[in-house]
Design a protein around this motif. Sequence first.
Motif, PDB file in Angstrom:
ATOM      1  N   VAL A 144       0.824  -1.210   0.000  1.00 57.36           N
ATOM      2  CA  VAL A 144       0.000   0.000   0.000  1.00 57.36           C
ATOM      3  C   VAL A 144       0.855   1.257   0.000  1.00 57.36           C
ATOM      4  CG1 VAL A 144      -2.049  -1.033   1.059  1.00 57.36           C
ATOM      5  CG2 VAL A 144      -0.242  -0.098   2.523  1.00 57.36           C
ATOM      6  N   LEU A 145       0.387   2.263  -0.708  1.00 53.09           N
ATOM      7  CA  LEU A 145       1.040   3.570  -0.738  1.00 53.09           C
ATOM      8  C   LEU A 145      -0.053   4.633  -0.800  1.00 53.09           C
ATOM      9  CD1 LEU A 145       3.777   5.098  -0.921  1.00 53.09           C
ATOM     10  CD2 LEU A 145       3.393   5.174  -3.401  1.00 53.09           C
ATOM     11  N   SER A 146      -0.021   5.543   0.158  1.00 57.55           N
ATOM     12  CA  SER A 146      -1.044   6.583   0.242  1.00 57.55           C
ATOM     13  C   SER A 146      -0.581   7.832  -0.511  1.00 57.55           C
ATOM     14  CB  SER A 146      -1.323   6.927   1.702  1.00 57.55           C
ATOM     15  OG  SER A 146      -1.762   5.782   2.413  1.00 57.55           O
ATOM     16  N   LEU A 147      -1.379   8.236  -1.484  1.00 57.65           N
ATOM     17  CA  LEU A 147      -1.097   9.437  -2.254  1.00 57.65           C
ATOM     18  C   LEU A 147      -1.648  10.665  -1.524  1.00 57.65           C
ATOM     19  CD1 LEU A 147      -2.018   8.178  -5.855  1.00 57.65           C
ATOM     20  CD2 LEU A 147       0.204   8.085  -4.682  1.00 57.65           C
ATOM     21  N   PRO A 148      -1.178  11.871  -1.861  1.00 54.57           N
ATOM     22  CA  PRO A 148      -1.702  13.071  -1.221  1.00 54.57           C
ATOM     23  C   PRO A 148      -3.235  13.117  -1.296  1.00 54.57           C
ATOM     24  CG  PRO A 148       0.253  13.633  -2.453  1.00 54.57           C
ATOM     25  CD  PRO A 148      -0.055  12.200  -2.780  1.00 54.57           C
ATOM     26  N   MET A 149      -3.862  13.451  -0.155  1.00 56.40           N
ATOM     27  CA  MET A 149      -5.319  13.519  -0.091  1.00 56.40           C
ATOM     28  C   MET A 149      -5.721  14.485   1.008  1.00 56.40           C
ATOM     29  SD  MET A 149      -8.421  12.843  -0.856  1.00 56.40           S
ATOM     30  CE  MET A 149      -8.431  11.530  -2.074  1.00 56.40           C
ATOM     31  N   TYR A 150      -6.279  15.598   0.594  1.00 54.64           N
ATOM     32  CA  TYR A 150      -6.844  16.574   1.529  1.00 54.64           C
ATOM     33  C   TYR A 150      -7.773  17.476   0.728  1.00 54.64           C
ATOM     34  CZ  TYR A 150      -2.494  18.721  -0.269  1.00 54.64           C
ATOM     35  OH  TYR A 150      -1.459  19.135  -1.061  1.00 54.64           O
ATOM     36  N   ALA A 151      -8.700  18.100   1.394  1.00 58.05           N
ATOM     37  CA  ALA A 151      -9.747  18.848   0.697  1.00 58.05           C
ATOM     38  C   ALA A 151      -9.186  19.932  -0.199  1.00 58.05           C
ATOM     39  CB  ALA A 151     -10.724  19.442   1.710  1.00 58.05           C
ATOM     40  N   GLU A 152      -8.081  20.553   0.217  1.00 60.99           N
ATOM     41  CA  GLU A 152      -7.526  21.694  -0.496  1.00 60.99           C
ATOM     42  C   GLU A 152      -6.605  21.305  -1.655  1.00 60.99           C
ATOM     43  OE1 GLU A 152      -8.798  22.337   3.518  1.00 60.99           O
ATOM     44  OE2 GLU A 152      -7.129  21.098   2.785  1.00 60.99           O
ATOM     45  N   LEU A 153      -6.444  20.022  -1.917  1.00 59.60           N
ATOM     46  CA  LEU A 153      -5.577  19.550  -2.992  1.00 59.60           C
ATOM     47  C   LEU A 153      -6.060  20.121  -4.326  1.00 59.60           C
ATOM     48  CD1 LEU A 153      -3.236  17.575  -3.762  1.00 59.60           C
ATOM     49  CD2 LEU A 153      -5.001  15.814  -4.060  1.00 59.60           C
ATOM     50  N   SER A 154      -5.168  20.792  -5.043  1.00 60.24           N
ATOM     51  CA  SER A 154      -5.568  21.448  -6.297  1.00 60.24           C
ATOM     52  C   SER A 154      -5.615  20.460  -7.452  1.00 60.24           C
ATOM     53  CB  SER A 154      -4.598  22.578  -6.630  1.00 60.24           C
ATOM     54  OG  SER A 154      -3.344  22.056  -7.036  1.00 60.24           O
ATOM     55  N   ALA A 155      -6.388  20.820  -8.469  1.00 55.61           N
ATOM     56  CA  ALA A 155      -6.482  19.981  -9.667  1.00 55.61           C
ATOM     57  C   ALA A 155      -5.126  19.873 -10.359  1.00 55.61           C
ATOM     58  CB  ALA A 155      -7.532  20.546 -10.616  1.00 55.61           C
ATOM     59  N   ASP A 156      -4.372  20.960 -10.371  1.00 58.69           N
ATOM     60  CA  ASP A 156      -3.051  20.933 -11.006  1.00 58.69           C
ATOM     61  C   ASP A 156      -2.107  19.983 -10.265  1.00 58.69           C
ATOM     62  OD1 ASP A 156      -3.837  22.707 -12.926  1.00 58.69           O
ATOM     63  OD2 ASP A 156      -2.892  24.461 -11.999  1.00 58.69           O
ATOM     64  N   SER A 157      -2.129  20.035  -8.938  1.00 57.36           N
ATOM     65  CA  SER A 157      -1.291  19.126  -8.154  1.00 57.36           C
ATOM     66  C   SER A 157      -1.695  17.689  -8.386  1.00 57.36           C
ATOM     67  CB  SER A 157      -1.373  19.473  -6.671  1.00 57.36           C
ATOM     68  OG  SER A 157      -0.768  20.719  -6.393  1.00 57.36           O
ATOM     69  N   GLN A 158      -2.992  17.455  -8.452  1.00 60.03           N
ATOM     70  CA  GLN A 158      -3.451  16.088  -8.648  1.00 60.03           C
ATOM     71  C   GLN A 158      -3.058  15.562 -10.024  1.00 60.03           C
ATOM     72  OE1 GLN A 158      -7.580  15.632  -7.530  1.00 60.03           O
ATOM     73  NE2 GLN A 158      -7.295  13.449  -7.177  1.00 60.03           N
ATOM     74  N   THR A 159      -3.132  16.400 -11.022  1.00 57.86           N
ATOM     75  CA  THR A 159      -2.692  16.001 -12.367  1.00 57.86           C
ATOM     76  C   THR A 159      -1.207  15.643 -12.358  1.00 57.86           C
ATOM     77  OG1 THR A 159      -4.370  17.371 -13.436  1.00 57.86           O
ATOM     78  CG2 THR A 159      -2.437  16.757 -14.750  1.00 57.86           C
ATOM     79  N   GLN A 160      -0.432  16.435 -11.656  1.00 57.60           N
ATOM     80  CA  GLN A 160       1.003  16.158 -11.546  1.00 57.60           C
ATOM     81  C   GLN A 160       1.251  14.814 -10.877  1.00 57.60           C
ATOM     82  OE1 GLN A 160       3.256  19.407  -9.815  1.00 57.60           O
ATOM     83  NE2 GLN A 160       4.997  18.081  -9.341  1.00 57.60           N
ATOM     84  N   ILE A 161       0.502  14.513  -9.821  1.00 63.18           N
ATOM     85  CA  ILE A 161       0.644  13.238  -9.113  1.00 63.18           C
ATOM     86  C   ILE A 161       0.262  12.076 -10.026  1.00 63.18           C
ATOM     87  CG2 ILE A 161      -0.228  11.851  -7.185  1.00 63.18           C
ATOM     88  CD1 ILE A 161      -0.827  14.660  -5.797  1.00 63.18           C
TER      89      ILE A 161
END
Length: 365
Positions: free
Chosen positions: A339-356
């Motif tokens: 298991v590996l937990s990716l960044p997850m929080y309400a304020e996570l931006s769409a740009d950051s998520q695309t990068q991830i």
Amino acid sequence: MIPFVDLKAQYLSIKDEIDTAVIKALESTQFVLGSEVVALEEEFAHYCNADSGIAVNTGTSALHLALLAAGIGAGDEVITVPFTFVATTAAICYTGAKPVFVDIDPVSYTMDVTQIEAAITERTKAILPVHLYGQPADMEPILEIARRHGLVVIEDAAQAHRAEYKGQRVGSLGDIGCFSFYPGKNLGACGEGGMVVTSNPEYERKMRMLRDWGQERKYHHVFKGYNYRMDGIQGAILRVKLRHLDKWTEARRAHAARYDKPLANAGVKTPTAMPYSHHVYHVYAVRSQQRDTLQQKLQEKGIQTGIHYPIPVHLQPAYADLGDRAGAFPHSEAASKEVLSLPMYAELSADSQTQIINAVIAEYV
């Protein structure tokens, strides 16, 4: 750097509300328990569809008090899972009882309900399922087994604020529900905090006394109790944050959906929300047989991740005395390696998520 959790972003989004609440709490000088904590207890219990809330200093204390209120003690056994944070097991041991593990279901990562009855003995007094990662355990069969065997059900909902099982909020499904308000939780304090919810008035009465030195009233000690009281400032802060929890939860669920589609065929296994579950994604945990390499590569690209959890409790040196060996719980052991937990929080931006997402996909192309 994309952080795994961004507490500063959350604080800045509600800074004026938090600052006002803290100043009000300071001016009241009700620093331990007090009116803000009482109001939080009422509001959070109502939020969970329970009759009563008992605010405490940590989620671990919540578990400990719940077990004690249920009469768990030396010589008793409590069935739980080894794939969880160590506090679940520790709280059982604090009472003098023995944790008895059953493995997790490999899809939901929560208690495998088909293994429960085989683990029940004449010493079993309770079942303690864990709503892991924000996903409820399969509570209907757990409650049915408990009723047939006369067992108490205590929910470890430390990661599952606002989660639902078949439309009912977790915490109110069993006899007692336990929550953590550790800062990184879906509902987190600015420090430590926890809550127990129940609709059993006798459990409530006992836990209220146990958290405050076993006092029925000042200097009248009915039980040998503990100093598990919540600070007034944390009560005030959590009341503010509770008003935002629905919005934050929907943001987490939207982020999870945004992860799901592109990562489904990217070489990692994405989380499965069970049909009975309103998953609240405390963490978004993918699985990979090259987990450690993937984590390192993401770190090199400026993406923080987490592992929840790298060693199941039965293989921790501190709990070797329980006698469980490697291979005893294969699904828990396999998950701990993958298991590996990716960044997850309400304020996570769409740009950051695309990068991830792009960084994960790049490792499997």
